[in-house]
Design a protein around this motif. Structure first.
Motif, short mmCIF file in Angstrom:
data_model
loop_
_atom_site.label_atom_id
_atom_site.label_comp_id
_atom_site.label_asym_id
_atom_site.label_seq_id
_atom_site.Cartn_x
_atom_site.Cartn_y
_atom_site.Cartn_z
N PRO A 64 0.92 -1.10 -0.43
CA PRO A 64 -0.21 0.41 0.26
C PRO A 64 1.12 1.32 0.10
N LEU A 65 2.22 1.35 0.60
CA LEU A 65 2.90 2.83 0.48
C LEU A 65 3.88 2.85 -0.86
N ALA A 66 3.19 1.78 -1.63
CA ALA A 66 3.66 2.22 -3.08
C ALA A 66 5.05 2.03 -2.99
N GLU A 98 -6.58 -2.84 14.45
CA GLU A 98 -6.55 -1.97 15.46
C GLU A 98 -5.99 -0.61 15.41
N LEU A 99 -5.68 -0.71 13.32
CA LEU A 99 -5.43 0.34 12.88
C LEU A 99 -6.40 0.99 12.43
N LYS A 100 -7.63 0.73 12.90
CA LYS A 100 -8.51 1.49 12.31
C LYS A 100 -9.83 2.15 13.37
N LYS A 101 -8.87 1.82 14.86
CA LYS A 101 -9.13 2.43 15.91
C LYS A 101 -7.91 3.57 15.91
N GLY A 102 -7.09 3.16 15.60
CA GLY A 102 -5.64 4.85 15.72
C GLY A 102 -4.41 3.56 16.61
N TRP A 124 -2.35 10.04 12.02
CA TRP A 124 -3.63 9.72 11.70
C TRP A 124 -4.64 10.14 10.81
N LYS A 125 -5.11 9.03 10.27
CA LYS A 125 -6.40 10.22 9.23
C LYS A 125 -8.22 9.79 10.21
N VAL A 167 -2.62 -0.50 7.00
CA VAL A 167 -1.42 0.28 6.96
C VAL A 167 -1.53 2.04 6.22
N THR A 168 -2.36 2.60 5.59
CA THR A 168 -2.34 3.73 4.80
C THR A 168 -3.16 4.55 6.08
N ASP A 169 -4.04 3.81 6.21
CA ASP A 169 -4.59 4.66 7.53
C ASP A 169 -3.77 5.16 8.99
#
Lengths: 400, 176
Positions: free
Chosen positions: A149-151, B54-58, B155-156, B165-167
């Motif tokens: 995902p990090l390209a 867990e990433l979704k929860k920050g 974080w987003k 992982v891009t969260d």
């Protein structure tokens, strides 16, 4: 359950293994020949040097990199006829970039075990089929969930490793660039070379940035090419040549795939593989006992990194040896006298021709203009690959 | 078989027919083209599924091995050194240290990027030594990054997170 270990049986082999012939094609960014045709050309040369026919070959080992380059699965089977493997025991081995030395290690098993007296080892790579650039296939090496995902670009891991190595030992890029300068100049004497040229340290430092600290001239090019070796038992070696080169030790090891969990400044996988090969070859002080080395050099810092893993330099000492000219072709410890991957080219598995093949030619005194100045008895070659986690090492000697 | 050759220089020749990239573009050579389209869906497995949720929860989560006493990050279901199942789940902090970094001017296909990406291996606080993962840095000039720099995750917003992982948008330096 506790397993009782029997001491003394380790490295017990049926017979010694000699190399009596090698061959390789030219290494170029793009070749017209197919993988089968390239394999044929390399094997023909090796058979001629050994004065043998394909009918003398009992078993065949073939090495080639990811199928993604060719867009063709089961490449081993596809390349069978070009590899001279039909109607005889045949296998393909693959550990990424480490294949160039791992394939001859597999050839060694065939002969040392007594299963074969004559084994042909052939490595082929055709990277140019992947359009527009093989980098597009390389991106599928990354973990699909955590990394992709990090390209990322494959160069990232090397840049990260190089930066860590430079930081821990306080090494300047100038000192690392000297490896690129040396190897590309050495390649001027290699008939198969793709990127042989006289360059300066400034050229490297001013070349196009890719993923800093890695710049264009720090990197070896993608190539097409093939290489072959003929490995035989002592009673065959005696019949075909006066100067066989003996394989005295082999070693291989892989480190964890969780590469972000390792300290990248030192290649532990190479050190483990070297330890195994040196034990087998009864080498206790590699810096003194090794006369010539072909460490894997897809990047300039990698030659230094691998010299330290191979015990040819202390940790952080390899750049100093390079600056003092110790690793030059006329130095005390010539490294990559062939011109290596940086100068001759990097057709992943087929780099066997400039690593195991070159070491054989150096120890047989057949390297011509590339022959190192000092008298040579023992040498080491090494390759590296996968997600920078595999080390493959082979020690050779012209004395049995 | 006879006794082999002497006084030769190897390789004696360099067979092969080099082509230029333009030879393909201008169709000067005979070739065949194909564009395979293969699709995949990767299940994340037990450890990484929990990690992504867990990433979704920050939060960042790791696992623990009571034998070697390591806190393993990214989490896994077994300790690869002790080769036994992990014993516990533990949260680690969203701060860390830059172990190494690179300033990348190329994308996954080696095409040039307009603005360079700073990629780093970040050892997260609360996990064992060298337990790091790869991510990108932001809110910092490339020339100001150094190894050993302390960084914190940015974080987003919660509604935009999707369990990837891009969260984490990027990691930024901790002031002072």
């Amino acid at each position: 359950m506790e397993v009782e270990r029997v001491s003394g049986l380790k490295f017990h082999k049926k017979q010694d293994v000699a190399i009596v012939g090698a061959g390789m094609t030219t290494f170029k960014r793009r070749l017209n020949e197919t993988g089968k045709e390239l394999s044929f050309l390399a094997i023909k040369q090796a058979l001629e040097e050994a004065d043998m026919d394909l009918s003398d070959i009992e078993m065949v080992v073939m090495g080639s990199a990811p199928d993604a380059f060719d867009g063709l699965h089961m490449k081993g089977e596809y390349l069978l006829d070009g590899s001279g493997g039909s109607d005889r025991p045949y296998m393909r081995v693959f550990v990424g970039g480490g294949t160039g030395v791992f394939a001859p290690i597999a050839g060694y098993w065939h002969v040392a075990s007594g299963l074969a007296d004559v084994c042909l080892v052939v490595c082929e790579e055709k990277m140019s089929s992947c359009m527009p650039h093989p980098q597009s296939a390389f991106k599928y090496i990354w973990d699909p969930i955590l990394d992709r995902p990090l390209a990322p670009n494959l160069i990232w891991i090397f840049a990260l490793e190089m930066n860590r190595y430079m930081h821990v030992h306080n090494i300047k890029h100038e000192d690392i660039a000297l490896v690129s300068v040396k190897n590309k100049a050495n390649a001027l004497d290699h008939p198969c070379a793709q990127l042989a040229e006289k360059i300066t340290v400034e050229d490297v430092l001013n070349s196009e940035p890719m993923a800093l600290p890695v710049r264009r001239l720090d990197v070896s090019p993608p190539s097409d090419g093939a290489a072959a070796l003929i490995m035989v038992a002592p009673h065959i070696a005696r019949q075909v040549t006066d100067n066989p080169v003996w394989v005295t030790g082999v070693g291989w090891a892989l480190d964890t795939t969780m590469w972000t969990n390792r300290d990248l400044y030192f290649p532990r996988y190479v050190a483990e593989a070297a330890k195994m090969a040196y034990r087998m070859a009864h080498i206790t002080d590699p810096r003194k006992e090794i006369d010539v080395a072909e460490p894997y050099d897809p990047f300039d810092y990698k030659e230094l990194h691998h010299m330290e893993g191979l015990g040819l330099a202390k940790k952080g000492e390899a750049p100093i040896l390079t600056r003092e000219g110790v690793t030059a072709r006329d130095g005390d410890l010539p490294c990559s006298p062939s011109g290596g991957l940086l100068g001759v080219g990097n057709p992943i598995a087929a780099t066997m021709g400039v690593k195991a093949g070159e070491l054989y030619w150096q120890l047989a005194y057949r390297a011509g203009k590339r022959q190192v100045a000092k008298e040579v008895t023992t040498g080491v070659c090494q390759a590296w690959g996968d997600l920078m986690q595999v080390g493959t090492v082979m020690v050779m000697s012209n004395k049995r | 078989m006879s006794v082999g050759k002497k006084d030769i220089s190897c390789p004696p020749e360099a067979p092969g027919t080099p082509l230029k990239d333009s030879d393909i573009a201008e169709k000067k050579v005979t070739y065949v083209e194909d564009h395979p389209d293969i699709r995949y869906a990767w299940t994340a497995g037990q450890a990484i599924s929990r990690f992504l949720n867990e990433l979704k929860k920050g939060k960042l989560i790791a696992t623990k091995c009571n034998k070697c006493r390591r806190i393993l990050f990214p989490p896994r279901m077994f300790c690869e050194l002790c080769y036994k199942p992990i014993d516990d789940w533990v949260y680690v902090k969203d701060t860390g240290t830059v172990q190494t970094f690179s300033i990348s001017y190329i994308d996954p296909d080696a095409k040039p990027l307009e603005k360079p990406v700073i990629v780093a291996v970040i050892a997260v606080d609360g996990a064992s030594k060298n337990m790091a993962f790869m991510h990108v840095l932001g809110e910092v000039e490339p020339e100001k990054v150094y190894i050993g720099m302390k960084v914190k995750a940015v974080w987003k917003p919660e509604e935009e997170r999707e369990g990837s992982v891009t969260d984490i948008k990027y990691w930024k330096p901790i002031e002072g």
